[in-house]
Design an enzyme around this catalytic site. Sequence first.
Site, PDB file in Angstrom:
ATOM      1  N   TYR A  34       0.793  -1.177   0.015  1.00  0.00           N
ATOM      2  CA  TYR A  34       0.146   0.056  -0.223  1.00  0.00           C
ATOM      3  C   TYR A  34       0.839   1.215  -0.032  1.00  0.00           C
ATOM      4  CZ  TYR A  34       1.032   0.393   5.161  1.00  0.00           C
ATOM      5  OH  TYR A  34       1.786   0.688   6.149  1.00  0.00           O
ATOM      6  N   ASP A 235      -2.946   1.906  16.950  1.00  0.00           N
ATOM      7  CA  ASP A 235      -2.448   1.461  15.312  1.00  0.00           C
ATOM      8  C   ASP A 235      -2.822   2.724  14.469  1.00  0.00           C
ATOM      9  OD1 ASP A 235      -1.791  -0.098  13.426  1.00  0.00           O
ATOM     10  OD2 ASP A 235      -3.703  -0.434  12.506  1.00  0.00           O
TER      11      ASP A 235
END
Length: 298
Positions: A34, A235
């Site tokens: 990504y 995260d």
Amino acid sequence: MAALMEALPAGSTDCHTHAFGDPARFPFMPGRSYTPGLADADQLRGFLDDHGLARVVVVQPSVYGTDNGCTLDAVRRMAGRARAVVVVHPGIGDAALADLHEAGARGVRLNLATTGATDVDCASATVAAFARRLRCSAWHLQIFAGHEVLWALRGQLGGAGVPVVIDHFGLVGLKETPLATAARNIVHLVEGEGLHIKLSAPQRSVADPDDAPVLADLVGALVAASPQRLLWGSDWPHPGRVRTGDPATPEAFEAVDDGRALARIAGWVRDEAALRRILVDNPQALYGFGPEGGAPAS
């Protein structure tokens, strides 16, 4: 949010964030899965301050491979508030490892899930190589892997000879193992094998973390069994799950309510002493942070 910030214990630590800098300065690895947008140290500092978090662990993301420059730059710019978990080759020399330690690194991450690595024999060989390398370093091994891989390697991980940290609830809601079975297995990995686990990114395992009684019960069982091995992480900035299909186009970070995530973990844990252990004491011990208000330990 203000009430939650006041309720957090002093020295609370986010044990799982990432930093993504200007690609002109910190180029991404070819073949990455990504392409993230910008989320640098200034933004990270703002996120921590907005949520009442004193300390942070910056984890090397897969898009940089073994070039830890952006991660370590973020740690440096956090001025004593941060530690790093890096990605390296298992043959890294003593001098290079010492340099990373001086820069704030305290662990090595194996990004097995990001690359789709599910071959147990290959994963076992990788774990063995890094466990041997880190055994005398006072570092830990952090593993981002699917639940089936973690469960297959449970004996090896428990006997690795270094602390082992599991990312993101062990991805208990993915693949073929039923969630309830995977949750029981995670309790064994932590209580029976002595692994640490990050109570982070529950949305990677279940569709709605606020409506996931198995996950809430899992946290309760872990708190009852091994509170000294639990960590929490946001995260932030939530990369790698909104794909454009075009590696040249930066992808949007996932929209996650981090204030809600903190409130959720506090609600799941409920016990004030256990919450302090998870947010303050355990990170202090594992990552070598100094006492609250003091300099980081070497």
